[in-house]
Design a protein around this motif. Structure first.
Motif, PDB file in Angstrom:
ATOM      1  N   ARG A 148     -20.378 -44.427   2.021  1.00 46.34           N
ATOM      2  CA  ARG A 148     -19.432 -43.351   2.239  1.00 46.34           C
ATOM      3  C   ARG A 148     -19.994 -42.018   1.740  1.00 46.34           C
ATOM      4  O   ARG A 148     -19.901 -40.983   2.419  1.00 46.34           O
ATOM      5  N   GLN A 149     -20.589 -42.036   0.550  1.00 43.20           N
ATOM      6  CA  GLN A 149     -21.165 -40.813   0.013  1.00 43.20           C
ATOM      7  C   GLN A 149     -22.336 -40.322   0.870  1.00 43.20           C
ATOM      8  O   GLN A 149     -22.542 -39.112   1.032  1.00 43.20           O
ATOM      9  N   ALA A 150     -23.112 -41.277   1.451  1.00 41.55           N
ATOM     10  CA  ALA A 150     -24.229 -40.895   2.312  1.00 41.55           C
ATOM     11  C   ALA A 150     -23.734 -40.164   3.556  1.00 41.55           C
ATOM     12  O   ALA A 150     -24.299 -39.149   3.987  1.00 41.55           O
ATOM     13  N   VAL A 151     -22.624 -40.673   4.164  1.00 38.55           N
ATOM     14  CA  VAL A 151     -22.079 -40.038   5.357  1.00 38.55           C
ATOM     15  C   VAL A 151     -21.538 -38.650   5.028  1.00 38.55           C
ATOM     16  O   VAL A 151     -21.770 -37.675   5.759  1.00 38.55           O
ATOM     17  N   ASP A 152     -20.803 -38.545   3.906  1.00 35.99           N
ATOM     18  CA  ASP A 152     -20.249 -37.247   3.535  1.00 35.99           C
ATOM     19  C   ASP A 152     -21.351 -36.223   3.263  1.00 35.99           C
ATOM     20  O   ASP A 152     -21.267 -35.049   3.674  1.00 35.99           O
ATOM     21  N   HIS A 190     -34.260 -38.153   2.196  1.00 35.04           N
ATOM     22  CA  HIS A 190     -34.526 -39.108   1.107  1.00 35.04           C
ATOM     23  C   HIS A 190     -33.255 -39.385   0.291  1.00 35.04           C
ATOM     24  O   HIS A 190     -33.000 -40.522  -0.132  1.00 35.04           O
ATOM     25  N   ALA A 191     -32.454 -38.308   0.078  1.00 32.34           N
ATOM     26  CA  ALA A 191     -31.208 -38.499  -0.670  1.00 32.34           C
ATOM     27  C   ALA A 191     -30.253 -39.415   0.093  1.00 32.34           C
ATOM     28  O   ALA A 191     -29.598 -40.305  -0.499  1.00 32.34           O
ATOM     29  N   VAL A 192     -30.133 -39.212   1.413  1.00 30.43           N
ATOM     30  CA  VAL A 192     -29.246 -40.062   2.224  1.00 30.43           C
ATOM     31  C   VAL A 192     -29.713 -41.518   2.200  1.00 30.43           C
ATOM     32  O   VAL A 192     -28.914 -42.464   2.052  1.00 30.43           O
ATOM     33  N   VAL A 193     -31.055 -41.698   2.367  1.00 31.91           N
ATOM     34  CA  VAL A 193     -31.596 -43.065   2.358  1.00 31.91           C
ATOM     35  C   VAL A 193     -31.341 -43.737   1.017  1.00 31.91           C
ATOM     36  O   VAL A 193     -30.976 -44.929   0.938  1.00 31.91           O
ATOM     37  N   SER A 194     -31.516 -42.965  -0.039  1.00 33.02           N
ATOM     38  CA  SER A 194     -31.303 -43.546  -1.377  1.00 33.02           C
ATOM     39  C   SER A 194     -29.843 -43.956  -1.558  1.00 33.02           C
ATOM     40  O   SER A 194     -29.533 -45.020  -2.150  1.00 33.02           O
ATOM     41  N   LEU A 195     -28.888 -43.127  -1.056  1.00 30.38           N
ATOM     42  CA  LEU A 195     -27.472 -43.489  -1.155  1.00 30.38           C
ATOM     43  C   LEU A 195     -27.173 -44.758  -0.364  1.00 30.38           C
ATOM     44  O   LEU A 195     -26.385 -45.616  -0.811  1.00 30.38           O
TER      45      LEU A 195
END
Length: 554
Positions: free
Chosen positions: A368-372, A356-361
């Protein structure tokens, strides 16, 4: 009517054929034979003695009459009968004999109780007396059968000049014996009655104890009893009031690991763990208690024999044993599987949160922040897996370590596999996967609980450190924790069943994990060592060493 009388006849027939009834009949017959034999023997002896006494009496009387000077003078007179008849009658009366006959050397009577017999020949033998010898015999004369003695009468020169015969009739002897026989019969009857009554009492008690069963029924019951005891898989031990083993079947001997016979030995002196001996010797009955022997986990139950709840007040104690080894191992595996499932559920929940955090990013345009973030989480999750798989070549241990790591993380404990851990060698076939799970799984569970218990007294996070390695000689499993450690006075009791650092209300149903570890180590020829992490005694280190078979590939 026939139907109603058949059971009664059957019961009477069974009682008649019972062991007690048979023994009663035999004992009564024996008593009767003994009493009858004793009575006959006593009668024969009494009769014998009475005849001997009669012979002595008539012999003494005949000798006394023959030796009397008046008799010697009278037989040489012109009319011996006139002088001797009154004398012989007086002696007959005074000596309590039936006749005193004085005769000449030809056997012609001068005296006789019946005057009509005077002048007639004496009926009996006189030859020994004529030869100068006194003798006795039993002979039938004019008065019937009699025990008589014949003695010679000598003149002054020693010549036999007359004969004296004194006798007691057999009829008189029989009369005397009749009284003795009556008393003897009365005593024999009383002895028979008393013996029969005592036998009846003894057999009544025996019938009560044998429940009226016959010898064949008792024999069959014993055979069934023995077959049942030695065929059942449950262990059975019978103890008497003093705690001595009366019976121990094959299953009990195997479950307890007894090498020799146990019958006749006190249970407290058997080579068994102390908690097991204490539980059996206790005053309270035991209900489904788990105990460890050298190789097995057994469920123990005790029950008093007889009335009352205390085995000291009854006949003894019945101890039943059930093998719980396989079930305990399966229970441990089930607990591990349940823990794995709970850990996977927690990981799934955490993974959903991270996703959920990745999807939200991504939705907010922060690609970039989602990939990291996703890369960092993936590396963190894979790091322990790679470490365990790379170090441990044994699939069971690897899976166990990963599952326990997930469980520990869920409880806030870090599980660390040391750098020196490496298991590349093939483990011996005798070391089963189940024993590996028992050894390492219980050590990690115990260490995790201890680390959580001491979490409030340390600065860093609670940690469990695991070392698993092999060399050419042994398999080493070492688990250390950051908990409060083990007190020095508790080191000797740490592997006893029921020992736990928990409070009594928290430790209910616990205290068997380390005992199972020690049992599994002994079963595989190994040992368990206890130590502490630091000099202050905080933190515990438990090390299991299992020797490997020679010839293991390097």
């Amino acid at each position: 009517m026939p139907a109603s009388t058949t059971p009664a006849r059957s019961r009477r027939h069974r009682v008649a054929r019972s062991l007690a009834g048979q023994l009663f009949a035999v004992q009564v017959l024996i008593v009767a034979v003994v009493v009858a034999g004793g009575a006959v023997l006593a009668y024969v002896l009494t009769s014998d003695r009475a005849e001997q006494a009669a012979e002595q009496q008539v012999s003494a009387t005949a000798t006394a009459v023959a030796d009397a000077p008046s008799v010697a003078q009278a037989v040489q007179g012109a009319d011996p009968t006139a002088l001797l008849q009154p004398y012989s009658l007086r002696v007959t009366r005074d000596a309590h004999v039936d006749f005193v006959t004085i005769m000449d050397t030809h056997g012609v009577r001068w005296t006789h109780p019946d005057p009509t017999e005077i002048g007639r020949h004496f009926l009996g033998h006189i030859e020994p007396a004529l030869a100068g010898r006194t003798f006795t015999e039993t002979y039938t004369g004019t008065l019937g059968p009699s025990v008589r003695a014949v003695a010679p009468v000598r003149d002054a020169g020693g010549k036999v000049v007359a004969l004296v015969s004194v006798g007691i009739t057999v009829r008189q002897l029989s009369g005397e014996l009749r009284g003795a026989l009556t008393a003897l019969v009365a005593v024999a009857a009383a002895a028979l009655a008393l013996g029969g009554f005592g036998t009846w009492l003894a057999n009544r008690r025996l019938r009560r104890h044998t429940h009226g069963m016959g010898a064949a029924e008792l024999s069959h019951l014993y055979e069934y009893h023995q077959a049942t005891l030695h065929s059942v898989r449950e262990g059975l031990v019978l103890l008497d009031r003093a705690g001595t083993v009366v019976l121990c079947n094959d299953a009990a001997r195997e479950l307890l690991g007894l090498a020799g016979p146990a019958e006749g030995r006190p249970f407290a002196e058997l080579d068994l763990p102390g908690p097991l001996r204490a539980a059996v010797a206790g005053d309270e009955p035991v209900r489904d208690q788990l105990h460890l022997t050298a190789d097995r986990v057994v469920v123990v139950n005790t029950s008093p024999i007889g009335d009352g709840s205390d085995h000291h007040a009854g006949l003894g104690t019945v101890v039943t044993l059930r093998d719980h080894t396989e079930l305990q191992a399966l229970s441990g595996e089930l607990d591990s599987a349940r823990g794995f499932a709970e850990a996977l559920s927690a990981q799934a929940h955490e993974s959903a949160n991270r996703l959920h955090a990745v999807v939200s990013l991504i939705e907010t345009g922060r690609h970039r922040q989602a990939v990291d973030f996703a890369t960092a989480e993936l590396e963190l999750a894979q790091q322990l897996t790679d470490r365990v798989v790379g170090a441990v070549n044994e699939p069971v241990l690897a899976a166990l370590l990963l599952g326990k790591a997930a469980q520990a993380a869920e409880r806030g404990v870090d599980l660390v596999l040391t750098e020196e851990s490496r298991i590349d060698d093939a483990l011996p076939e005798r070391l089963s996967a189940r024993d590996l799970v028992t050894l390492l799984g219980n050590l990690i569970d115990n260490a995790t609980d201890a680390a959580i218990e001491g979490a409030g007294e340390q600065t860093g996070p609670p940690t469990v450190t695991v070392t698993a390695r092999t060399d050419s000689r042994e398999l080493l499993l070492r688990v250390a924790d950051t908990g409060p450690g083990i007190a020095p006075d508790a080191v000797d009791r740490v592997f006893e069943r029921g020992w736990s650092t928990k409070q009594p209300e928290q430790a209910r149903g616990r205290g068997i994990g380390l005992a199972l570890v020690a049992q599994a180590a002994r079963r595989n020829g190994g040992r368990v060592e206890v130590g502490s992490v630091g000099d202050g005694g905080r933190g515990a280190v438990l090390t299991v060493r299992i020797p490997l078979q020679r010839g293991v590939s390097e």
